[in-house]
Design a protein around this motif. Structure first.
Motif, PDB file in Angstrom:
ATOM      1  N   ILE A 188      68.264  -7.849  75.656  1.00  0.00           N
ATOM      2  CA  ILE A 188      67.418  -6.897  76.394  1.00  0.00           C
ATOM      3  C   ILE A 188      68.209  -6.319  77.562  1.00  0.00           C
ATOM      4  O   ILE A 188      69.002  -7.021  78.198  1.00  0.00           O
ATOM      5  CB  ILE A 188      66.151  -7.626  76.901  1.00  0.00           C
ATOM      6  CG1 ILE A 188      65.292  -8.058  75.706  1.00  0.00           C
ATOM      7  CG2 ILE A 188      65.337  -6.762  77.851  1.00  0.00           C
ATOM      8  CD1 ILE A 188      64.224  -9.064  76.057  1.00  0.00           C
ATOM      9  N   GLN A 190      66.589  -4.190  80.097  1.00  0.00           N
ATOM     10  CA  GLN A 190      65.753  -3.927  81.271  1.00  0.00           C
ATOM     11  C   GLN A 190      65.098  -5.206  81.799  1.00  0.00           C
ATOM     12  O   GLN A 190      64.467  -5.930  81.031  1.00  0.00           O
ATOM     13  CB  GLN A 190      64.645  -2.927  80.913  1.00  0.00           C
ATOM     14  CG  GLN A 190      65.148  -1.550  80.568  1.00  0.00           C
ATOM     15  CD  GLN A 190      65.949  -0.918  81.693  1.00  0.00           C
ATOM     16  OE1 GLN A 190      65.601  -1.051  82.868  1.00  0.00           O
ATOM     17  NE2 GLN A 190      67.042  -0.244  81.341  1.00  0.00           N
ATOM     18  N   GLN A 192      62.418  -5.530  83.500  1.00  0.00           N
ATOM     19  CA  GLN A 192      60.959  -5.511  83.316  1.00  0.00           C
ATOM     20  C   GLN A 192      60.592  -6.042  81.935  1.00  0.00           C
ATOM     21  O   GLN A 192      59.667  -6.845  81.778  1.00  0.00           O
ATOM     22  CB  GLN A 192      60.406  -4.068  83.445  1.00  0.00           C
ATOM     23  CG  GLN A 192      60.625  -3.435  84.799  1.00  0.00           C
ATOM     24  CD  GLN A 192      61.916  -2.638  84.860  1.00  0.00           C
ATOM     25  OE1 GLN A 192      62.919  -2.993  84.233  1.00  0.00           O
ATOM     26  NE2 GLN A 192      61.920  -1.567  85.629  1.00  0.00           N
ATOM     27  N   THR A 193      61.329  -5.569  80.911  1.00  0.00           N
ATOM     28  CA  THR A 193      61.049  -5.995  79.532  1.00  0.00           C
ATOM     29  C   THR A 193      61.300  -7.497  79.410  1.00  0.00           C
ATOM     30  O   THR A 193      60.513  -8.218  78.781  1.00  0.00           O
ATOM     31  CB  THR A 193      61.989  -5.244  78.552  1.00  0.00           C
ATOM     32  OG1 THR A 193      62.010  -3.880  78.918  1.00  0.00           O
ATOM     33  CG2 THR A 193      61.529  -5.393  77.118  1.00  0.00           C
TER      34      THR A 193
END
Lengths: 282, 337
Positions: A188, A190, A192-193
């Motif tokens: 991943i 980001q 936030q993700t």
């Protein structure tokens, strides 16, 4: 794997951890709050002090619910170790994402270091911290009993082999979750993700384990799921060694084998994903 | 002299349709400083990323220091140095710790590491800050540390991706002084991408101008400037300037006249002697002029000549914008710690 590269990268990770005491304090705060607030409030064993229950009935209920632990807090304190392993290892994946964002992973990936060196260093460094924190939490849980609060009472005699089993269980659980979170971190981009996904994993994994619930109070279907949960496997090793194995179907080494299986599976998936993430971009 | 870098038909297509690099071929000789010059999005960094095994090409092949860049990425990374356009040093480690880590990653012998680190720190004027965390470093210090990390293992080929981005002129001059010295001492080949024309002009032995993923011109800076064909006088009439183009073409020594954005670009061997004649021709036609300017052959002119547009008229954020963004982003990150 190149030992010099791997050890240099591991040292880097450990230096970063040591220079960020705020992260260590944050990792400790939540389990401390759980011990002081949740653990004390839920120490329902006092309900069993009913004059209508004979000492034998009381003991039978206690063993049925807590599998040999002398009280809920002691049972729960061992379970908190599982909680610590999850919450402290999630930072290893987050650090990968921040290293991607701020360029240092780009530098390492452009060096001759292999994916195994990079992954291995983060895995080991990321697992050392939770092991230390887990023992701090256990120590604090014992100390609470000396200041007039419910504390962890270790009712069995812990042998050297038993202590080694405890350390190995905590280490395997930390390695397994570190591998999982590293896999997510490398995959991943980001933060936030990542944190959304971590939250979606953490709570269900924790709530389908025997870390917090009294085993005897869990419905049969939940016991079925919890039996295979890696957190359950690790905390059962602790409970067997702290409170005796009379109420457990298997010896501690069987639970350790289960943990090794979980770690091996997670390690295989994580190395694959890390190799893919660090390969030249197509 | 042998070739240190050879690229043949190198192509990179993103998402199946966006051609970032379009079948480029070039070679760089050992010990040469070779510049890739082009605006943002031209394909410079994509080319460099393919040559350093960071990015896989869609097609084509490349050899660097005799190694196939795509078949032996680990061996290749051992032999090359790479200085990124942004700071990649670990902010939470000291300058010295970053260098020792790089030495271990690039296989500098353990016994040689302390001396090599000390020498580089001294040479790059980082000794006084060697034991400070990198997050306290200035932009110039970070660039110098980035260079030190890139050359800690004495690479055969050094790749520099917009290495002086965000540095002030003094910092840029200092950076290039070090590169020139290193190259003189070790005969290292340098491949650099830049969008600073003066940098490419002053530093590079040869330059390739890249635009929209294609090399539009290549050669030494003087060869490229010679191709422009002398001085360029830009004549801007106040009105339409009817008849002016023909009058300009008729002037002696004029080699070509082209129209761009309402101005005539007049090429000639000596602009100074042509200007009075240009003004005279315009006056003779009764055409008022808004301005006349003279430009000596420069890479800016070369770029205009080969791409048909001004070098800095590309759309989107400039490299400076990116540098400001990165700097603010890092400041914000430090502020939230």
């Amino acid at each position: 794997m190149n030992v010099r590269r791997w050890s240099a990268l591991t040292k880097r990770e450990l230096l970063k951890i040591a220079r960020n005491p705020a992260a260590i304090v944050t990792s400790l705060m939540l389990p401390i709050l759980y011990l002081i607030l949740f653990g004390q409030g839920f120490n329902f064993t006092s309900f069993l002090n009913s004059p209508y229950l004979s000492p034998a009935q009381r003991l039978q209920l206690l063993n049925q619910y807590l599998l040999g632990a002398p009280d809920y807090f002691s049972y729960f304190a061992a379970g908190m170790v599982g909680f610590v392993c999850v919450t402290a290892t999630l930072f290893v994946g987050a650090n990968v994402i921040f290293d991607k964002l701020f360029g240092s992973l780009k530098r390492t990936a452009a060096s001759p270091a292999t994916a195994t060196d990079i992954f291995g260093a983060r895995l080991v460094a990321g697992s050392i911290q939770p092991v230390g924190l887990a023992f701090l939490v256990l120590g604090l849980a014992i100390l609470l009993g000396d200041v007039g609060l419910s504390g962890l009472h270790i009712s069995a005699t812990v042998t050297v082999a038993g202590a080694a089993e405890v350390v190995v269980a905590i280490l395997l659980l930390s390695l397994m979750f570190a591998a999982l979170f590293l896999a997510l971190g490398f995959t991943i981009d980001q933060p936030q993700t990542y944190f959304a996904l971590v939250n979606a994993i953490n709570l269900p994994v924790l709530l389908t384990s025997a870390a917090l619930y009294p085993w005897g109070a869990m419905p049969a279907w939940l016991q079925g799921i919890a039996s295979y949960n890696p957190i359950t496997l690790a905390v059962e090793v602790l409970r067997i060694n702290f409170f005796g194995d009379a109420f457990y179907p298997y010896a501690a080494w069987v639970y350790l084998l289960g943990l090794i299986g979980w770690f091996a599976a997670m390690f295989a998936v994580a190395t694959l994903l890390t190799r893919r993430a660090l390969a030249p971009k197509v | 002299m042998a070739d240190a870098i050879v690229a043949e038909g190198l192509t990179k297509v993103y998402n199946g349709s966006v051609k970032a690099v379009d079948g480029i071929s070039f070679s760089v000789q050992e010990g040469e400083i070779y510049g890739f010059l082009g605006p943002n999005g031209a394909g410079k960094t994509t080319t460099l990323s393919m040559l350093t095994a960071v990015l896989a090409p869609t097609s084509g092949r490349a050899t660097v220091d005799g190694l196939d860049a795509f078949k032996a990425p680990h061996e290749l990374k051992q032999r090359i140095g790479l200085v990124f356009q942004e700071s990649t040093a670990d902010q939470d480690l000291t300058g010295r710790e970053n260098l020792v880590l790089a030495a271990a990653l690039f296989g500098v012998p353990l016994r040689e590491t302390p001396k090599r680190v000390e020498d580089l720190m001294n040479r790059l004027a980082l000794s006084d800050s060697a034991d400070r965390l990198v997050k306290t470093f200035s932009g110039g210090m970070r660039r110098r540390l980035e260079l030190a990390v890139g050359i800690i293992h004495s690479p055969h080929v050094l790749f520099l991706d917009e290495p002086t981005l965000g540095l002030d002129p003094q910092g840029r001059a200092g950076f290039w002084k070090i590169i020139t010295e290193l190259r003189k001492e070790s005969g290292m080949t340098v491949f650099l991408t830049t969008h600073y024309l003066d940098e490419a002009d002053g530093m590079c032995d040869r330059i390739a101008i890249i635009d929209h993923g294609k090399i539009v011109a290549a050669g030494t800076p003087s060869e490229l400037k010679d191709r422009v064909g002398g001085d360029v006088v830009t004549v801007r009439p106040l009105g339409a300037g009817t008849g002016l183009e023909a009058a300009l073409r008729a002037l002696p020594t004029v080699t070509s006249v082209t129209m761009q954005d309402g101005s005539f670009r007049v090429k000639c061997p000596s602009g100074e002697t042509l200007i009075p004649k240009v003004v005279g021709a315009a006056t003779g036609l009764g055409i008022a002029l808004a301005g006349v300017s003279l430009r000596r052959p420069s890479l800016d002119e070369v770029f205009l000549e080969f791409t048909g547009r001004e070098f800095r008229e590309d759309e989107g954020p400039t490299a400076t914008d990116r540098a400001v963004f990165i700097s603010r982003f890092q400041d914000a990150r430090r502020g939230h710690r």
